[in-house]
Design a protein around this motif. Structure first.
Motif, PDB file in Angstrom:
ATOM      1  N   GLY A   1      43.932  29.240  37.083  1.00 17.87           N
ATOM      2  CA  GLY A   1      43.845  28.997  35.648  1.00 17.87           C
ATOM      3  C   GLY A   1      45.216  28.706  35.068  1.00 17.87           C
TER       4      GLY A   1
ATOM      5  N   GLY B   1      35.431  33.026  34.137  1.00 16.33           N
ATOM      6  CA  GLY B   1      36.421  31.989  33.895  1.00 16.33           C
ATOM      7  C   GLY B   1      35.801  30.623  33.756  1.00 16.33           C
TER       8      GLY B   1
ATOM      9  N   GLY C   1      41.468  27.185  30.242  1.00 13.08           N
ATOM     10  CA  GLY C   1      41.852  27.890  31.461  1.00 13.08           C
ATOM     11  C   GLY C   1      42.447  29.255  31.219  1.00 13.08           C
TER      12      GLY C   1
END
Length: 434
Positions: free
Chosen positions: A173, A370, A409
């Motif tokens: 990320g 995520g 992200g």
């Protein structure tokens, strides 16, 4: 006015990532920030948070399930939530916030320090690893440049794996300083020779110690347990239940290895969430603990997609017990506090499992928050999943990770894709489903 060295000595946290630093440190051990570059004090202008989180849309109907989470297989209505109770769990159970103390949710800004000039760097012997930031310093055994102090990319920052028709991608990320997710994909054969495909995805709890080790241990243990049980003819739903227990034992072992350190009241035991799926014998099996999810997306996009798991979270419990509406629960600041996880300090380990027998081909999306934070509703997940995901699962998984990164992200991103093909007509399942 304090001198630059006085300010450096007085600082207790990194100005870049808020991680604790020792007096006299020149670089942050977490992000590599140059602590000797003291920025001037900013004017006192407090920032006010404005706005309320937008609640997710209501959960659509679920595909018909063949078995419930425990006991003998039985029929399940389309409106039931697989692998969960009727809402009678203890609402006073502890909750865990997946955010390090003193940091905002997902707040791990990445900033490379300004590299020092090459003429001041130590000589790099032939064959030594060179720093990716200054291209002049040698990388030490802990993964930091001896010249500029920059933390080097870790092996787990971005991982991809494709195994036949199953694939997975994991990425650090844009905000976290390391990847605390882990996955395992594999395949084996059932006693009748037909294939069984496995995907396991784990998300380390950032507020715990060693979350990256916890997720890796859990994913590996669950995968190994499934590969050992399925070829023996164990029903895949029972194999899934046992695999999650094995994953829990693997995470617990990390706390035992740490000894007295884990008894420090200021530290939490290693912990992670888990979600896994098995496609075998014409059945689709899912199992989970925590808030990582599995989605079903039919190849025929005119058919409705569905979410196959229910989060172990504070908001989900409030909605399930009727104490709050979905809008009220997800607008609360406690909404994403998890109430179930793998770890020595977990309230109890009660694996959720469910079995389905889809009547059409499709793709199972197994992912951490995520990803689903950027495609929460099943319709959103179906919209961003590539139409050719069943034949190009790795490419489709890469697109999903890219969607999360494009969206911000803010967390580690991990997704595994398992295509499901309906068995040929007349090919019965080796498993009893009623």
């Amino acid at each position: 006015m304090m001198s630059q060295m006085d300010q450096l000595s007085a600082r207790s946290t990194c100005p870049n990532c808020a991680e604790p630093v020792e007096s006299g440190d020149l670089f942050c051990g977490a992000c590599g920030c140059d602590l000797s570059a003291v920025a001037p004090a900013a004017p006192d202008r407090p920032t006010l948070a404005i706005g309320t989180p937008v609640p997710p849309p209501a959960m659509p109907g679920w595909p018909a399930a063949e078995e419930r989470a425990s006991g003998e297989p039985s029929a399940q209505s389309a409106g039931d939530l697989p692998g969960t109770d009727s809402g009678g769990r203890d609402l006073q159970a502890p909750v865990r916030h997946d955010t390090p103390a003193g940091a905002a949710d997902g707040d791990y800004p990445l900033a490379a320090p300004d590299p020092r000039t090459a003429e001041h760097s130590p000589a790099v012997p032939p064959g030594a690893k060179l720093c990716v930031a200054c291209r002049a310093g040698r990388v030490d055994g802990d993964g930091y440049c001896e010249n500029c102090g920059h933390a080097q990319p870790r092996e787990r920052d971005h991982i991809e794996e494709e195994l036949g028709q199953v694939a997975a991608v994991s990425d650090r990320g844009l905000r976290h300083h390391r990847n605390e997710d882990a996955f395992a994909v594999s395949s084996t054969a059932l006693p009748d020779g037909s294939p069984a495909v496995v995907a396991v995805v784990c998300d380390g709890v950032s507020s715990a110690t060693r979350p990256d080790e916890a997720s890796a241990a859990a994913a590996s243990a669950a995968n190994e347990s499934l590969l050992a049980a399925l070829p023996l003819g164990t029903h895949p739903q029972q194999a899934m239940h046992d695999a999650i227990l094995a994953a829990g034992e693997a995470v617990n072992a990390l706390a035992e290895e740490s000894g007295a350190r884990e008894h420090d009241p200021h530290q939490n035991s290693p912990a992670c969430t888990i979600v896994a799926s098995v496609v075998a014998g014409g059945l689709l099996i899912v199992g989970w603990i925590g808030d990582s999810r599995a989605y079903w997306v039919p190849d025929d996009r005119s058919a409705p997609p569905a979410r196959l798991t229910e989060d172990d979270s504070w908001a989900a419990q409030m909605v399930a017990t009727g104490l709050m509406s979905e809008a009220e629960a997800y607008a609360d600041e406690r909404a994403h506090a998890i109430t179930g996880w793998l770890g020595a300090d977990a309230y109890e380990l009660d694996p959720h499992t469910a079995a389905f027998k889809p009547d059409r081909p499709g793709v199972v999306v197994v992912c951490t928050d995520g990803l689903w934070n950027y495609a929460e509703a099943p319709e959103e997940m179906a919209r961003v999943l590539a139409p050719d995901a069943a034949v190009r699962p790795l490419g489709a998984a890469q697109v999903l990770v890219g969607h999360a990164l494009d969206g911000g992200g803010h967390d580690n991103v991990t997704v595994a894709l398992l295509p499901f093909a309906v068995p040929p007509q007349g090919a019965g399942s080796p498993y009893r489903t009623s």
